[in-house]
Motif scaffolding. Structure first.
Motif, PDB file in Angstrom:
ATOM      1  N   HIS A  47       0.808  -1.235   0.000  1.00  0.00           N
ATOM      2  CA  HIS A  47       0.000   0.000   0.000  1.00  0.00           C
ATOM      3  C   HIS A  47       0.841   1.285   0.000  1.00  0.00           C
ATOM      4  N   ASP A  48       2.022   1.235   0.630  1.00  0.00           N
ATOM      5  CA  ASP A  48       2.866   2.438   0.674  1.00  0.00           C
ATOM      6  C   ASP A  48       4.031   2.375  -0.317  1.00  0.00           C
ATOM      7  N   LYS A  51       5.529   5.599  -1.454  1.00  0.00           N
ATOM      8  CA  LYS A  51       5.916   6.573  -0.430  1.00  0.00           C
ATOM      9  C   LYS A  51       7.355   7.099  -0.580  1.00  0.00           C
ATOM     10  N   HIS A  84      -6.088   3.876  -0.293  1.00  0.00           N
ATOM     11  CA  HIS A  84      -5.779   3.510   1.101  1.00  0.00           C
ATOM     12  C   HIS A  84      -5.744   4.715   2.034  1.00  0.00           C
ATOM     13  N   VAL A  85      -5.525   5.913   1.496  1.00  0.00           N
ATOM     14  CA  VAL A  85      -5.510   7.111   2.364  1.00  0.00           C
ATOM     15  C   VAL A  85      -6.929   7.658   2.507  1.00  0.00           C
ATOM     16  N   ASP A 106      -4.763   0.428   7.899  1.00  0.00           N
ATOM     17  CA  ASP A 106      -3.696   1.438   7.853  1.00  0.00           C
ATOM     18  C   ASP A 106      -3.916   2.521   8.915  1.00  0.00           C
TER      19      ASP A 106
END
Ligand SMILES: [Fe+2]
Length: 169
Positions: A47-48, A51, A84-85, A106
């Motif tokens: 998911h990240d 980043k 996801h955010v 998360d």
């Protein structure tokens, strides 16, 4: 993770998100809702993925991560990563789905520790809003949405939000 230079602390965070998401997903599955455990595991671990490359830019790491998924033929989890955010769509009445579980998991892991939504909100306000009122309002709105997702998930689950920490050890 190696290919995109994921930092050790983000790896540790992702592994914990995977554990929380899996516990929730297994129980949701037991209740008869169709959830793909491989999408949960892959989605949580990745998911990240956007980043690291967004750390020094103002780019949206969720959108970046979703692009990375598509470039690597992980189309099935691109939407999970993208949302996801912030969930782009949320149906409080429909069946629970994989992206809601990852979005929620998360919000329950701060760094690599299980926390409540309120504790995670507190930390995000300090780290990201830094007194910016507009950002503070947007973050609070998103966490109000997260509480709705929590309600939806725990209407199906047989344990309580506070039980999660003890369940993943
Ligand atoms: Fe993220």
């Amino acid at each position: 993770m190696g290919k995109y230079g994921m930092l050790e602390n983000i790896k540790a965070h992702s592994i914990m998100v995977e554990r929380v998401a899996s516990v929730i997903a297994m129980e949701i599955k037991k209740a008869g809702i169709d959830i793909s455990m491989s999408m949960i595991t892959a989605g949580a671990l990745i998911h990240d993925i956007g980043k690291t490359s967004c750390l020094n830019t103002r780019d949206d790491h969720a959108a970046k991560g979703s692009d990375i998924c598509v470039m690597n033929h992980f189309e099935e989890i691109a939407e999970i990563v993208k949302e996801h955010v912030i969930l782009e769509t949320f149906d409080s009445q429909g069946d629970v789905n994989e992206k809601e579980i990852i979005y929620y998991a998360d919000k329950r892991i701060n760094h690599d520790k299980v926390v409540s939504i309120d504790e995670r909100l507190e930390d995000i306000l300090i780290r990201y809003a830094k007194g910016n009122e507009r950002l503070e309002r947007l973050i609070k709105e998103n966490f109000a949405q997260c509480r709705e997702v929590e309600k939806k998930l725990f209407a199906v689950l047989s344990f309580m939000p506070d039980d999660l920490a003890g369940m993943i050890g």
